[in-house]
Enzyme design. Structure first.
Site, PDB file in Angstrom:
ATOM      1  N   ASP A   1       9.644   3.010   1.791  1.00  0.00           N
ATOM      2  CA  ASP A   1       8.441   3.782   2.111  1.00  0.00           C
ATOM      3  C   ASP A   1       8.215   3.679   3.616  1.00  0.00           C
ATOM      4  OD1 ASP A   1       5.911   4.749   2.610  1.00  0.00           O
ATOM      5  OD2 ASP A   1       4.987   3.821   0.853  1.00  0.00           O
TER       6      ASP A   1
ATOM      7  N   LYS B   1       2.963  11.529   6.959  1.00  0.00           N
ATOM      8  CA  LYS B   1       2.150  11.321   8.145  1.00  0.00           C
ATOM      9  C   LYS B   1       2.726  12.024   9.381  1.00  0.00           C
ATOM     10  CE  LYS B   1      -0.070   7.121   6.429  1.00  0.00           C
ATOM     11  NZ  LYS B   1      -1.298   7.792   5.993  1.00  0.00           N
TER      12      LYS B   1
ATOM     13  N   PHE C   1       0.864  -1.181   0.000  1.00  0.00           N
ATOM     14  CA  PHE C   1       0.000   0.000   0.000  1.00  0.00           C
ATOM     15  C   PHE C   1       0.899   1.230   0.000  1.00  0.00           C
ATOM     16  CE2 PHE C   1      -2.364   3.558   1.619  1.00  0.00           C
ATOM     17  CZ  PHE C   1      -3.535   3.488   0.882  1.00  0.00           C
TER      18      PHE C   1
END
Length: 401
Positions: free
Chosen positions: A226, A255, A141
Site C-alpha cells: 500500500d 493520493k 491504516f
C-alpha cells in the site's frame, strides 16, 4: 463572528462530524502556501496526506485538466476513451508491472486488492472457496470502509461499525517471525504499508520488507504494498519499497496520482494476478475516466524525470538533520521517516499533538497530529528550502514555549 467563525459554525451545523479539522478555512492556495478567508497565509506542511506532492495549483496539472475539460470528462467504462490505454501503459511502465486496474480513492484500491488477492487465491493458488486469508500489520491504516476497518487495530476506527468482515490475520508490524507463524496454506496475500503513515510515520526495521518479499515468494503468497501515501516521490524514491530494493507483487496507488486535482487510484500488478478478472466481476463508473487519466498522465510524466524524487531525497535529508537536533533536549522524544515525511514525537508535558498543531497554526504553519503527542510533517515536494527552514523555525519556537 468573523468570516472564519461563521464558516466553521455553518460546517458544524450541516456536516457530519467525521473529522476534527484545525480551525482554519482555506480560500486559495499556490505551491506550498495556503491563504484563508481572512487573507492570512499558511505554510502547508501536510500536503493533503501526500495528495499534494506537487503542490497546490501546479500549472502543469491544471493545464492538463483544463485541456481535458474541453474535450470529454466521463464516458463510464461502458465505452473506451482515448486517454485510457496510454494511462494504463505508462503507469504500468512506471511501476515495472504489466496491468492496471484504475479506481478513484485509496480505500477503493485497497478493497480492490482484497478482492483480487482472494480471487487469485481461489483460481490460481487453489485455496478452498471461502477460506482465503490475508495477513496485515497491527496499527495499519488502509482506509475506512467496512472491510478495511475489520482489520484495523484502532478502536476509534472500529467501534460501533460491526459486524466485521472475516478473513484477516493481524501480526505486529516489523515482526517477520510472527508473520511466518501466521501463514498457512490458505494465506493468499500480505498487505502492508512500507511506512505506516497514520501510526506516526513508522519505518520498519532494516531488512523487514526484503524479508517479507522472500517469505511471500517461498509460500506462494502475494505481497501487496500500500503505497498510497508513501509512493510517487514522497520518500525520495518513486516507491518506498525501493529503499530495500524490493518489488512487491502489487502496488496500491492513490493520493498523489491525482495531483491534488481529482481523485485517482490504481491497483498495479502482473497479468498473472490482475488477469484473474473477467468482464462484469469488478468495476467503477468513474474509475479511469478521461479527466482522471489526463491528470494522472501528467503526474507520471513528472515522475519519469526523477526530479521530484531527487528533490524529496535532498530536502528530506535536510529535514531529518534539523529535526534530529531537537531530539534529547527535553522537547522531542523521537523523529522517524524518510524523504520529506516525518513523524515527530513531542514530549507529552509540552502538549498533545493537537495542541502543538494548534500552536503551529497560530504561527502560520499547518501540520496534523496523530496518536498522542505525535505530529506529522509532509510538505509538498515543491517546497523551497527557505520556506522549509522557516516552518522548522516555527516548530522550534513552539517547542520553546
Amino acid at each position: 463572528m468573523s468570516t472564519t467563525e461563521n464558516a466553521i459554525a455553518s460546517a458544524e451545523a450541516h456536516s457530519a462530524h467525521n473529522y476534527h479539522p484545525l480551525p482554519v478555512v482555506v480560500a486559495t492556495a499556490d505551491g506550498a502556501w495556503m491563504t484563508d478567508v481572512e487573507g492570512r497565509r499558511y505554510l502547508d506542511m501536510l500536503a493533503g496526506y501526500s495528495a499534494l506532492n506537487f503542490g497546490h495549483g501546479n500549472r502543469r496539472l491544471l493545464d492538463a485538466a483544463r485541456a481535458q475539460l474541453e474535450r470529454v470528462t466521463l464516458t463510464s467504462r461502458a465505452f473506451h476513451h482515448d486517454r485510457f490505454a496510454e494511462f494504463c501503459t505508462r503507469l504500468a511502465e512506471l511501476c515495472g508491472m504489466e496491468m492496471v486496474l484504475p479506481m478513484n480513492t485509496g480505500a477503493e484500491a485497497v478493497e480492490t486488492a482484497v478482492k483480487t488477492a482472494r480471487k487469485w487465491g481461489y483460481r490460481v493458488k487453489g485455496v478452498p472457496d471461502g477460506m482465503a486469508k490475508i495477513i496485515v500489520a497491527a496499527d495499519n491504516f488502509h482506509g475506512r470502509t467496512t472491510t478495511v476497518i475489520s482489520f484495523s487495530t484502532d478502536p476509534e476506527a472500529r467501534a460501533d461499525f460491526g459486524p466485521y468482515t472475516p478473513g484477516f490475520e493481524i501480526v505486529p508490524y516489523g515482526d517477520l517471525t510472527a508473520m511466518r507463524e501466521a501463514m498457512t496454506e490458505n494465506t493468499v496475500a500480505v498487505l502492508l504499508e512500507p511506512i505506516q503513515g497514520e501510526a506516526g510515520v513508522l519505518v520498519p526495521p532494516p531488512g523487514y520488507l526484503a524479508g517479507v518479499r522472500e517469505l511471500t515468494r517461498e509460500r506462494d503468497v502475494l505481497f501487496i504494498a500500500d503505497e498510497i501515501q508513501s509512493g510517487l516521490g514522497r520518500t525520495g524514491k518513486t516507491f518506498a519499497c525501493e529503499h530495500e530494493g524490493v518489488v512487491p507483487d502489487m502496488y496500491l496507488l492513490g493520493k498523489a496520482l491525482g495531483g491534488g486535482v481529482v481523485p485517482v487510484s490504481a491497483v498495479v500488478s502482473s497479468a498473472a494476478v490482475l488477469g484473474v478478472y473477467r468482464p462484469g466481476e469488478h468495476g467503477s463508473t468513474f474509475g479511469g475516466n478521461p479527466l482522471a487519466c489526463a491528470v494522472a498522465l501528467e503526474v507520471i510524466a513528472m515522475l519519469e524525470t526523477g526530479e521530484y524524487q531527487q528533490r524529496a531525497a535532498e530536502l528530506g535529508d535536510h529535514l531529518h538533520r534539523e529535526l534530529g537536533l531537537l531530539v534529547g533536549g527535553g522537547a522531542v522524544r523521537a523523529v522517524r521517516g524518510r524523504g520529506l515525511w516525518a513523524g515527530v514525537d513531542i514530549e507529552p508535558a509540552l502538549g498533545t499533538g493537537r495542541e502543538i498543531s494548534e500552536r503551529l497554526m497560530e504561527r502560520r504553519v499547518l501540520v496534523k497530529d496523530t496518536h498522542g503527542s505525535t505530529i506529522r510533517i509532509a510538505p509538498p515536494l515543491v517546497i523551497g528550502k527557505e520556506d522549509l527552514d522557516w516552518g522548522l523555525e516555527q516548530l522550534r519556537e513552539v517547542l520553546r514555549g
